[in-house]
Write a protein that holds these residues in place. Structure first.
Motif, short mmCIF file in Angstrom:
data_model
loop_
_atom_site.label_atom_id
_atom_site.label_comp_id
_atom_site.label_asym_id
_atom_site.label_seq_id
_atom_site.Cartn_x
_atom_site.Cartn_y
_atom_site.Cartn_z
N ARG A 136 10.94 73.37 50.28
CA ARG A 136 10.46 73.40 48.89
C ARG A 136 11.65 73.77 47.99
NH1 ARG A 136 8.07 77.72 47.95
NH2 ARG A 136 8.38 78.74 49.94
N LEU A 174 9.78 67.13 49.20
CA LEU A 174 8.70 66.23 48.79
C LEU A 174 7.34 66.90 48.83
CD1 LEU A 174 9.99 63.12 50.72
CD2 LEU A 174 9.70 63.27 48.24
N GLU A 232 11.33 72.89 63.70
CA GLU A 232 11.08 71.44 63.66
C GLU A 232 12.35 70.66 64.05
OE1 GLU A 232 7.71 71.71 60.10
OE2 GLU A 232 9.67 70.87 59.65
N1 UDP Z 1 8.00 70.11 54.20
C1 UDP Z 1 7.62 68.79 54.15
N2 UDP Z 1 8.23 67.97 53.27
C2 UDP Z 1 9.19 68.39 52.44
C3 UDP Z 1 9.59 69.76 52.49
C4 UDP Z 1 8.96 70.60 53.39
O1 UDP Z 1 6.73 68.35 54.88
O2 UDP Z 1 9.72 67.57 51.69
C5 UDP Z 1 7.38 70.96 55.23
C6 UDP Z 1 8.37 71.36 56.32
O3 UDP Z 1 8.57 70.28 57.20
C7 UDP Z 1 7.65 72.56 56.93
C8 UDP Z 1 6.97 73.19 55.72
O4 UDP Z 1 6.90 72.18 54.70
O5 UDP Z 1 6.68 72.15 57.86
C9 UDP Z 1 7.76 74.36 55.18
O6 UDP Z 1 7.56 75.46 55.99
P1 UDP Z 1 8.62 76.62 56.09
O7 UDP Z 1 8.05 77.66 56.99
O8 UDP Z 1 9.95 76.06 56.50
O9 UDP Z 1 8.83 77.17 54.62
P2 UDP Z 1 7.79 77.63 53.46
O10 UDP Z 1 7.64 76.45 52.56
O11 UDP Z 1 6.50 78.04 54.10
O12 UDP Z 1 8.50 78.75 52.77
#
Ligand code: UDP
Length: 421
Positions: A240, A271, A339
């Protein structure tokens, strides 16, 4: 305001071939002891961010094990609510300042309205999990039914919180039966064992489109369809657009590495923004300013006109990159790290919070504290292909052992079992 979601999806059997047998046996046994009981996981956004990511897979897994589980998305109508809760999130992760009276009023009023709605709609559960600070006041505002067990699950990095705000909010934890944190060092000392706490680091679902194996060729095709050159080295951070994810440090690291690796490209993939994160657009604008028109910095934000689903695009960038970064300055866990590691990528991550628990420095990735160090590691991984492959194998295996979804299911069930009378 309240959205009930019954995710359908994969079942327990689909995970059998991926996990250590003792973990699978324990999960089956635990699940059997909860047959006939009802679990609810409540959070504040349908999609975007790690919690939504976990719940969309955890709910069908639990149901397939015979533990009736539902997801509730709690989203107060007042648009100020998410402004206030994002501020609370930032303060708990260490930002300066305090909560104003007006902000506190919005916070408690909105959660109180949701608590009332849950009650008036007769929503019941044997075990409740309320996720993150957005829902921290819930147990103090929702009448408790007989035998019900209520957890608060904290996914954020409490290593160095704003002391005043932590002190102000800690009493709210006392209304829960149990608390769950991602790391032992996040547990505030004031809790002192009351209520009991559990350590439940998040985990990834290896079977989603985001995490299934993708051929490099296919990944490069998707990256090319997003406007990048598949023949030049790619460095990616999936996050994000958030202050704590340090996109500026990522750009500095890229600029540092570019001195040694001309032609390198950077992708910042944001995204999947969460509805409960109102700051994203501001951070994106600042990122674009800082990129100063560099055509090799690609910041993705608007999920329109995409050549594929967001999950497959994330997969493609994590698969096709020569280096995957997660240069956060605070991080509750960082699902993006596991991931990418699951795809055999040695991640270069900030030496903070949940990233430290996933990366063993120099073994399955690198921990860094400055953009220069991060840039050096990028160059190191690009130049030493055999090291990259060797660390990538170690990365995948460590995720298999520690951070796949059924392990989190075991943690939550163990915690619930210890509190059920
Ligand atoms: N994510 C996604 N698309 C994006 C950016 C983030 O699907 O463009 C997903 C990422 O793959 C992960 C989650 O959002 O599964 C983010 O989780 P994370 O624990 O890394 O961080 P948070 O957003 O909870 O602080």
């Amino acid at each position: 305001m309240l959205l009930r979601i019954n995710h359908s999806g994969l079942s327990f059997d689909d995970y059998l071939h991926l996990l250590p047998k003792d973990l699978l046996d324990e999960l089956t046994l635990l699940a059997d002891s909860f047959k006939g009981m009802r679990f609810v996981h409540a959070n504040s956004t349908v999609s975007g961010g790690g919690v939504a990511e976990i719940l969309q897979s955890l709910v069908p897994l639990m149901n397939s094990l015979g533990v009736q589980t539902e997801r509730l998305v709690v989203s107060p109508d007042d648009p100020e609510f998410f402004q206030v809760t994002k501020r609370i999130h930032n303060l708990l992760q260490g930002a300066q300042g305090s909560l104003s009276e007006q902000e506190s009023e919005v916070y408690y009023r909105c959660v109180g309205e949701v608590a009332k709605e849950i009650d008036s709609r007769g929503l019941e559960a044997d075990v409740w999990f309320f996720h993150d600070p957005q829902l921290l006041p819930m147990a103090s505002l929702m009448p408790k039914r007989n035998g019900e067990v209520r957890f608060w699950v904290c996914h954020i990095d409490l290593t160095a919180p704003n002391a005043g705000v932590l002190q102000e909010l800690t009493p709210l934890t006392q209304h829960f039966d149990g608390l769950a944190f991602s790391l032992p060092e996040f547990v505030p000392s004031a809790i002192n064992g009351h209520p009991p706490h559990y350590i439940t680091p998040p985990s990834i679902d290896p079977l989603t489109d985001k995490n299934r194996p993708m051929e490099k060729e296919e990944a490069l095709g998707i990256v090319a369809a997003m406007g990048l050159d598949p023949n030049r080295p790619l460095v990616t951070q999936v996050s994000r657009f958030d202050y704590w994810k340090d996109p500026w440090g990522v750009m500095d690291a890229y600029r540092w590495a570019r001195k040694s690796v001309p032609g390198i490209q950077l992708a910042l993939l944001g995204l999947s923004q969460a509805a409960d994160d109102p700051e994203a657009l501001g951070v994106l604008h600042s990122v674009k300013d800082y990129a100063s028109g560099d055509p090799d910095i690609h910041a993705f934000f608007y999920p329109d006109d995409l050549p594929d689903s967001i999950d497959r695009i994330v997969n493609a960038f994590q698969t096709a990159s020569v280096a995957v970064l997660q240069k956060s300055t605070r991080e509750g866990f960082g699902l993006t790290v596991s991931e990418a590691m699951w795809k055999g990528q040695p991640v270069i991550g900030g030496n903070v919070g949940g990233i430290k628990t996933q990366i063993e420095d120099g073994v399955n990735g690198f921990l860094v504290s400055t953009p220069e160090e991060c840039g050096e590691r990028i160059v190191h991984l690009i130049r030493d292909e055999s090291l990259r492959l060797q660390m990538g194998d170690a990365a995948r295996e460590s995720v298999r052992q520690r951070f796949l979804l059924p392990r989190l299911a075991v943690d939550y069930l163990r915690a619930a079992q210890s509190l059920i009378a």
